[in-house]
Design a protein around this motif. Sequence first.
Motif, PDB file in Angstrom:
ATOM      1  N   ALA A 271       0.929  -1.011  -0.049  1.00 59.25           N
ATOM      2  CA  ALA A 271      -0.211   0.067  -0.094  1.00 59.25           C
ATOM      3  C   ALA A 271       0.736   1.203  -0.137  1.00 59.25           C
ATOM      4  CB  ALA A 271      -0.935  -0.017   1.198  1.00 59.25           C
ATOM      5  N   LEU A 272       1.701   1.302   0.991  1.00 58.65           N
ATOM      6  CA  LEU A 272       2.836   2.531   0.783  1.00 58.65           C
ATOM      7  C   LEU A 272       3.509   2.411  -0.290  1.00 58.65           C
ATOM      8  CD1 LEU A 272       3.964   2.245   4.525  1.00 58.65           C
ATOM      9  CD2 LEU A 272       2.268   3.906   3.477  1.00 58.65           C
ATOM     10  N   THR A 273       4.098   1.671  -1.186  1.00 62.45           N
ATOM     11  CA  THR A 273       4.753   1.441  -2.371  1.00 62.45           C
ATOM     12  C   THR A 273       3.736   2.050  -3.338  1.00 62.45           C
ATOM     13  OG1 THR A 273       6.139  -0.497  -1.651  1.00 62.45           O
ATOM     14  CG2 THR A 273       5.782   0.022  -4.152  1.00 62.45           C
ATOM     15  N   GLY A 274       2.529   1.699  -3.379  1.00 60.34           N
ATOM     16  CA  GLY A 274       1.466   2.469  -4.316  1.00 60.34           C
ATOM     17  C   GLY A 274       1.145   3.668  -4.016  1.00 60.34           C
ATOM     18  N   ILE A 275       1.213   4.197  -2.750  1.00 65.81           N
ATOM     19  CA  ILE A 275       1.141   5.745  -2.338  1.00 65.81           C
ATOM     20  C   ILE A 275       2.465   6.485  -2.634  1.00 65.81           C
ATOM     21  CG2 ILE A 275       0.688   7.254  -0.415  1.00 65.81           C
ATOM     22  CD1 ILE A 275      -0.836   5.112   0.909  1.00 65.81           C
ATOM     23  N   ASN A 276       3.798   5.847  -2.679  1.00 66.60           N
ATOM     24  CA  ASN A 276       4.944   6.332  -2.969  1.00 66.60           C
ATOM     25  C   ASN A 276       4.869   6.783  -4.580  1.00 66.60           C
ATOM     26  OD1 ASN A 276       6.359   6.879  -0.903  1.00 66.60           O
ATOM     27  ND2 ASN A 276       7.134   4.703  -0.677  1.00 66.60           N
ATOM     28  N   GLU A 277       4.403   5.635  -5.308  1.00 68.01           N
ATOM     29  CA  GLU A 277       4.329   5.889  -6.790  1.00 68.01           C
ATOM     30  C   GLU A 277       3.260   6.944  -7.256  1.00 68.01           C
ATOM     31  OE1 GLU A 277       6.059   4.323  -9.241  1.00 68.01           O
ATOM     32  OE2 GLU A 277       7.187   3.478  -7.428  1.00 68.01           O
ATOM     33  N   ALA A 278       2.343   7.041  -6.559  1.00 70.06           N
ATOM     34  CA  ALA A 278       1.155   8.063  -6.630  1.00 70.06           C
ATOM     35  C   ALA A 278       1.731   9.185  -6.338  1.00 70.06           C
ATOM     36  CB  ALA A 278       0.012   7.597  -5.796  1.00 70.06           C
ATOM     37  N   LEU A 279       2.361   9.541  -5.263  1.00 67.14           N
ATOM     38  CA  LEU A 279       3.015  10.773  -4.702  1.00 67.14           C
ATOM     39  C   LEU A 279       4.288  11.009  -5.436  1.00 67.14           C
ATOM     40  CD1 LEU A 279       2.263  10.540  -1.001  1.00 67.14           C
ATOM     41  CD2 LEU A 279       1.237  12.189  -2.906  1.00 67.14           C
ATOM     42  N   LYS A 280       5.050  10.305  -6.247  1.00 64.41           N
ATOM     43  CA  LYS A 280       6.220  10.623  -6.715  1.00 64.41           C
ATOM     44  C   LYS A 280       6.250  11.698  -7.807  1.00 64.41           C
ATOM     45  CE  LYS A 280       9.834   8.111  -9.152  1.00 64.41           C
ATOM     46  NZ  LYS A 280      10.093   6.696 -10.186  1.00 64.41           N
ATOM     47  N   GLY A 281       5.343  11.859  -8.259  1.00 66.17           N
ATOM     48  CA  GLY A 281       5.319  13.229  -9.486  1.00 66.17           C
ATOM     49  C   GLY A 281       5.506  14.494  -8.584  1.00 66.17           C
ATOM     50  N   ASP A 282       4.851  14.443  -7.486  1.00 63.90           N
ATOM     51  CA  ASP A 282       5.007  15.652  -6.525  1.00 63.90           C
ATOM     52  C   ASP A 282       6.063  15.840  -5.792  1.00 63.90           C
ATOM     53  OD1 ASP A 282       2.805  17.030  -7.673  1.00 63.90           O
ATOM     54  OD2 ASP A 282       1.264  15.414  -6.667  1.00 63.90           O
ATOM     55  N   PHE A 283       6.389  14.481  -5.034  1.00 60.76           N
ATOM     56  CA  PHE A 283       7.599  14.583  -3.927  1.00 60.76           C
ATOM     57  C   PHE A 283       8.714  13.771  -4.314  1.00 60.76           C
ATOM     58  CE2 PHE A 283       4.877  16.939  -1.459  1.00 60.76           C
ATOM     59  CZ  PHE A 283       3.383  16.578  -1.448  1.00 60.76           C
ATOM     60  N   GLY A 284       8.678  13.116  -5.659  1.00 62.44           N
ATOM     61  CA  GLY A 284      10.141  12.387  -5.663  1.00 62.44           C
ATOM     62  C   GLY A 284       9.935  11.011  -5.364  1.00 62.44           C
ATOM     63  N   ASP A 285      11.068  10.202  -5.280  1.00 65.95           N
ATOM     64  CA  ASP A 285      11.088   8.871  -4.793  1.00 65.95           C
ATOM     65  C   ASP A 285      10.957   8.933  -3.289  1.00 65.95           C
ATOM     66  OD1 ASP A 285      12.147   8.754  -7.554  1.00 65.95           O
ATOM     67  OD2 ASP A 285      12.895   6.871  -7.090  1.00 65.95           O
ATOM     68  N   ASN A 286      10.504   7.831  -2.763  1.00 72.48           N
ATOM     69  CA  ASN A 286      10.357   7.348  -1.337  1.00 72.48           C
ATOM     70  C   ASN A 286       9.547   8.381  -0.567  1.00 72.48           C
ATOM     71  OD1 ASN A 286      11.824   5.021  -1.902  1.00 72.48           O
ATOM     72  ND2 ASN A 286      13.651   6.215  -1.673  1.00 72.48           N
ATOM     73  N   ALA A 287       8.312   8.801  -1.018  1.00 72.90           N
ATOM     74  CA  ALA A 287       7.618   9.815  -0.511  1.00 72.90           C
ATOM     75  C   ALA A 287       7.605   9.533   0.914  1.00 72.90           C
ATOM     76  CB  ALA A 287       6.646  10.326  -0.933  1.00 72.90           C
ATOM     77  N   ILE A 288       7.232   8.389   1.212  1.00 72.00           N
ATOM     78  CA  ILE A 288       6.752   7.610   2.651  1.00 72.00           C
ATOM     79  C   ILE A 288       7.781   6.651   2.957  1.00 72.00           C
ATOM     80  CG2 ILE A 288       5.111   6.396   4.063  1.00 72.00           C
ATOM     81  CD1 ILE A 288       2.915   7.707   2.261  1.00 72.00           C
ATOM     82  N   GLN A 289       8.481   6.496   4.139  1.00 68.56           N
ATOM     83  CA  GLN A 289       9.179   5.455   4.525  1.00 68.56           C
ATOM     84  C   GLN A 289       8.501   4.665   5.739  1.00 68.56           C
ATOM     85  OE1 GLN A 289      12.263   4.870   2.968  1.00 68.56           O
ATOM     86  NE2 GLN A 289      11.570   6.316   1.652  1.00 68.56           N
ATOM     87  N   ASN A 290       8.441   3.537   5.554  1.00 70.91           N
ATOM     88  CA  ASN A 290       7.464   2.610   6.557  1.00 70.91           C
ATOM     89  C   ASN A 290       8.608   2.252   7.582  1.00 70.91           C
ATOM     90  OD1 ASN A 290       8.874   0.899   4.859  1.00 70.91           O
ATOM     91  ND2 ASN A 290       7.216  -0.527   4.921  1.00 70.91           N
ATOM     92  N   ALA A 291       7.823   2.058   9.018  1.00 75.57           N
ATOM     93  CA  ALA A 291       8.779   1.533  10.082  1.00 75.57           C
ATOM     94  C   ALA A 291       8.772   0.010   9.890  1.00 75.57           C
ATOM     95  CB  ALA A 291       7.830   1.806  11.324  1.00 75.57           C
ATOM     96  N   VAL A 292       9.848  -0.211  10.480  1.00 75.34           N
ATOM     97  CA  VAL A 292      10.396  -1.829  10.545  1.00 75.34           C
ATOM     98  C   VAL A 292       9.602  -2.637  11.547  1.00 75.34           C
ATOM     99  CG1 VAL A 292      12.026  -3.445  10.458  1.00 75.34           C
ATOM    100  CG2 VAL A 292      12.438  -1.368   9.341  1.00 75.34           C
ATOM    101  N   SER A 293       9.737  -2.095  12.679  1.00 76.37           N
ATOM    102  CA  SER A 293       9.186  -3.026  13.861  1.00 76.37           C
ATOM    103  C   SER A 293       7.637  -2.169  13.884  1.00 76.37           C
ATOM    104  CB  SER A 293       9.965  -2.572  15.124  1.00 76.37           C
ATOM    105  OG  SER A 293       9.275  -3.375  16.234  1.00 76.37           O
ATOM    106  N   GLN A 294       6.566  -3.116  13.938  1.00 77.12           N
ATOM    107  CA  GLN A 294       5.461  -2.460  14.005  1.00 77.12           C
ATOM    108  C   GLN A 294       4.202  -3.392  14.238  1.00 77.12           C
ATOM    109  OE1 GLN A 294       5.936  -1.553   9.767  1.00 77.12           O
ATOM    110  NE2 GLN A 294       5.559  -3.609   9.256  1.00 77.12           N
ATOM    111  N   ASP A 295       3.237  -2.935  14.758  1.00 74.89           N
ATOM    112  CA  ASP A 295       1.795  -3.742  15.130  1.00 74.89           C
ATOM    113  C   ASP A 295       1.325  -4.134  13.796  1.00 74.89           C
ATOM    114  OD1 ASP A 295      -0.630  -4.378  15.973  1.00 74.89           O
ATOM    115  OD2 ASP A 295      -1.231  -2.451  16.539  1.00 74.89           O
ATOM    116  N   ASN A 296       1.149  -5.273  13.243  1.00 73.44           N
ATOM    117  CA  ASN A 296       0.620  -5.804  12.250  1.00 73.44           C
ATOM    118  C   ASN A 296      -0.794  -6.199  12.347  1.00 73.44           C
ATOM    119  OD1 ASN A 296       2.755  -5.225  10.623  1.00 73.44           O
ATOM    120  ND2 ASN A 296       3.872  -7.238  11.406  1.00 73.44           N
TER     121      ASN A 296
END
Length: 194
Positions: A63-88
Amino acid sequence: MATPVSATSGSTTAATPVQAKDDSNVNVLAKAKAQLNVSIVQASLTVSLNSSNDPLSVVLKTALTGINEALKGDFGDNAIQNAVSQDNTPEGTASRIVSLSTAFYEAFKQQHPGEEGDAVLNKFMDTLKKGVEQGFKEARDVLDGLKVLNGDVASNIDKTYELVQKGYADFAAAHKAQPAAAADTAPVKAGPGQ
């Protein structure tokens, strides 16, 4: 293209980028898609399927990769970095998707000067929803390919999706332009003795 990461919690292993034999014959989009496919396959190989919530980490990352792709035009690569240790859990996953993606609203507004409040809000929400749709579809495809898209996994993904949609609706409602207060236009009533 988002940086590929492992889907196991508590571990950070980066995937090795895919290189074409002759880079001049492969367009940038094809290379990016190939890297995404490799990262998803590598993530799927490292996902522990012993817990019904671990596949939701794949949902978050795609989902975050999809959002990153959608925001890429406005904010460039890796607009959102996700956390590694998380509540799943569905709640934890949805909360991160909503909070990480909506955090870009102010920057998005700055990228669209001259557009009115609700118009830019609607454009922002449409962009996020497009990315989430893409990400959830890809996550379901990966989990279906692993033959684990059933039972609790499927219902947790559906619940996560519903919570993300509710979170987006709440965010949009909170940021919509408010109409002029009724008190500003209501006539003032005279009190006793006036």
